[in-house]
Design an enzyme around this catalytic site. Structure first.
Site, PDB file in Angstrom:
ATOM      1  CG  MET A  30      30.137  28.691  47.988  1.00 12.25           C
ATOM      2  SD  MET A  30      29.664  27.638  49.463  1.00 12.25           S
ATOM      3  CE  MET A  30      31.169  26.985  49.984  1.00 12.25           C
ATOM      4  N   GLY A  31      32.775  32.331  46.752  1.00 10.48           N
ATOM      5  CA  GLY A  31      33.958  33.614  47.252  1.00 10.48           C
ATOM      6  C   GLY A  31      35.142  33.127  47.688  1.00 10.48           C
ATOM      7  CG  HIS A  37      37.102  30.491  43.097  1.00 14.32           C
ATOM      8  ND1 HIS A  37      37.813  30.499  44.200  1.00 14.32           N
ATOM      9  CD2 HIS A  37      36.264  29.499  43.216  1.00 14.32           C
ATOM     10  CE1 HIS A  37      37.350  29.796  45.031  1.00 14.32           C
ATOM     11  NE2 HIS A  37      36.170  28.991  44.535  1.00 14.32           N
ATOM     12  CD  GLN A 148      39.572  16.593  36.896  1.00 14.64           C
ATOM     13  OE1 GLN A 148      40.131  16.782  35.723  1.00 14.64           O
ATOM     14  NE2 GLN A 148      40.014  15.374  37.709  1.00 14.64           N
ATOM     15  CE  LYS A 149      39.603  21.004  46.227  1.00 15.84           C
ATOM     16  NZ  LYS A 149      38.931  21.587  46.663  1.00 15.84           N
ATOM     17  CG  ASP A 150      34.925  21.217  44.516  1.00 14.52           C
ATOM     18  OD1 ASP A 150      34.855  20.606  45.827  1.00 14.52           O
ATOM     19  OD2 ASP A 150      35.244  22.222  43.917  1.00 14.52           O
ATOM     20  CD  GLN A 153      30.158  21.440  43.308  1.00 17.15           C
ATOM     21  OE1 GLN A 153      30.054  21.705  44.600  1.00 17.15           O
ATOM     22  NE2 GLN A 153      30.896  22.292  42.691  1.00 17.15           N
ATOM     23  CB  VAL A 176      44.095  26.098  39.500  1.00 18.96           C
ATOM     24  CG1 VAL A 176      45.143  26.933  39.391  1.00 18.96           C
ATOM     25  CG2 VAL A 176      43.506  26.184  38.066  1.00 18.96           C
ATOM     26  CG  MET A 184      45.141  26.809  44.190  1.00 15.32           C
ATOM     27  SD  MET A 184      45.238  28.418  43.274  1.00 15.32           S
ATOM     28  CE  MET A 184      47.038  28.595  42.946  1.00 15.32           C
TER      29      MET A 184
HETATM   30  P1  AMP Z   1      33.754  26.973  45.383  1.00 11.48           P
HETATM   31  O1  AMP Z   1      33.659  28.442  45.623  1.00 11.48           O
HETATM   32  O2  AMP Z   1      34.495  26.255  46.589  1.00 11.48           O
HETATM   33  O3  AMP Z   1      32.256  26.556  45.763  1.00 11.48           O
HETATM   34  O4  AMP Z   1      33.887  26.681  44.171  1.00 11.48           O
HETATM   35  C1  AMP Z   1      33.504  27.250  43.173  1.00 11.48           C
HETATM   36  C2  AMP Z   1      33.840  26.505  41.630  1.00 11.48           C
HETATM   37  O5  AMP Z   1      35.351  26.634  41.761  1.00 11.48           O
HETATM   38  C3  AMP Z   1      33.663  25.146  41.737  1.00 11.48           C
HETATM   39  O6  AMP Z   1      33.133  24.923  40.422  1.00 11.48           O
HETATM   40  C4  AMP Z   1      34.867  24.560  42.101  1.00 11.48           C
HETATM   41  O7  AMP Z   1      34.967  23.109  41.499  1.00 11.48           O
HETATM   42  C5  AMP Z   1      35.854  25.441  41.556  1.00 11.48           C
HETATM   43  N1  AMP Z   1      37.257  25.162  42.139  1.00 11.48           N
HETATM   44  C6  AMP Z   1      37.325  25.179  43.237  1.00 11.48           C
HETATM   45  N2  AMP Z   1      38.708  24.931  43.427  1.00 11.48           N
HETATM   46  C7  AMP Z   1      39.232  24.853  42.406  1.00 11.48           C
HETATM   47  C8  AMP Z   1      40.652  24.515  41.669  1.00 11.48           C
HETATM   48  N3  AMP Z   1      41.699  24.288  42.573  1.00 11.48           N
HETATM   49  N4  AMP Z   1      40.666  24.332  40.565  1.00 11.48           N
HETATM   50  C9  AMP Z   1      39.605  24.499  39.645  1.00 11.48           C
HETATM   51  N5  AMP Z   1      38.461  24.788  39.857  1.00 11.48           N
HETATM   52  C10 AMP Z   1      38.358  24.856  41.191  1.00 11.48           C
END
Ligand code: AMP
Length: 279
Positions: A30-31, A37, A148-150, A153, A176, A184
């Site tokens: 989602m940017g 990311h 893995q953070k989510d 999901q 991360v 993060m």
């Molecule tokens: P989002 O933009 O929040 O929808 O995240 C996009 C992708 O990045 C998803 O697969 C998240 O699980 C992954 N993501 C978000 N934060 C982290 C993180 N801290 N470490 C690893 N992957 C992440």
């Protein structure tokens, strides 16, 4: 690096790469990109011939009372980050491009809506699965990367791919973290200075859980209580849930075994944070 906002052009680009025999990898986001990311994109760069990053703040996964309108949008710096990570093409559509006014078809995981994130955000995974399916159809990847953070999901996406026979290889990459352990997240920027300091309690509670387990504690109830105690030391931290679950089914467990997953969701002021750890 190319940037597409049109679904058709994105699909043509990916189809051409596939026709040349290249492995296409996609990283949906989602940017408001951060190192979490970018690590997914660098991993995709290593493993795929063509890397596509999607940047789309997906309205259907936000409830009306959630932060859709104030979700951070940082497209220019996101583009620079993607370019540095070796991305070949960004897909950054508008909401109108993705959802026609008469849009009516959603993908629903009938179990997920009731548990963990789904219990607090009942329409969230419906929005996530629907947009991920659409992004798979538009970017036609061989491989897709998620964090893995989510954790929940990743479970519902894997289940969708299995249940609906979607020919995409799902790869999950580790969370991360900031130097102090905070996972993060694009939402971390909402935190005040004091909330930011308190936010480390999610990670501290997970570390505590792992330590106690390594020391022989097996009771999920006791481990969850210890995690709650860690989080409760922070004056502004309000727990949504602290749970230890089976890593595949997300069913509750009584006696914790190695490989089970601890999951936490905490509110700090207006910001809601999640984190997890495989034990
Ligand atoms: P989002 O933009 O929040 O929808 O995240 C996009 C992708 O990045 C998803 O697969 C998240 O699980 C992954 N993501 C978000 N934060 C982290 C993180 N801290 N470490 C690893 N992957 C992440």
């Amino acid at each position: 690096m190319k940037t597409f906002s049109s679904k058709d052009e994105m699909y043509k680009f990916s189809s051409a790469a596939r026709a040349e025999g290249k492995t296409v990898g996609v990283v949906p986001t989602m940017g408001a990109l951060h190192e979490g990311h970018l690590a997914l994109m660098r991993k995709a760069r290593k493993e795929c011939g063509v890397v596509i990053a999607t940047i789309f703040v997906n309205k259907t996964q936000f409830a009306p009372n959630e932060d859709f309108s104030r979700y951070p949008r940082t497209i220019e710096s996101d583009k620079a980050g993607c370019e540095a990570a070796g991305v070949d093409a960004i897909f950054a559509p508008t909401t109108d491009e993705m959802y026609s006014p008469d849009f009516a078809t959603y993908i629903v995981n009938e179990k997920a809506a009731g548990i963990l994130e789904g219990a607090v955000r009942p329409t969230h995974f419906r929005g996530v699965l629907t947009v991920v399916m659409k992004l798979f159809n538009i970017t036609a990847p061989h491989v897709a990367y998620f964090g893995q953070k989510d954790y929940q999901q990743t479970v519902v996406i894997r289940q969708m791919v299995n249940d609906l026979d979607i020919p995409v290889d799902i790869r999950i990459e580790p969370t991360v973290r900031e130097r102090d352990g905070l996972a993060m997240s694009s939402r971390n920027r909402y935190l005040s200075e004091s909330e930011r300091k308190q936010a480390v309690c999610l990670h501290t509670s997970l570390v505590k859980c792992r330590e106690l387990m390594m020391g022989g504690e097996k009771s999920a109830k006791n481990l969850a209580a210890a995690m709650r105690a860690v989080i409760d030391t922070q004056p502004d931290a309000k727990i949504d849930y602290v749970e230890i679950r089976n890593p595949d089914s997300l069913e509750p467990v009584d006696n914790v075994r190695p490989g089970d997953v601890a999951l936490v969701a905490v509110r700090l002021g207006k910001t809601r944070l999640i984190d997890n750890m495989i034990l």
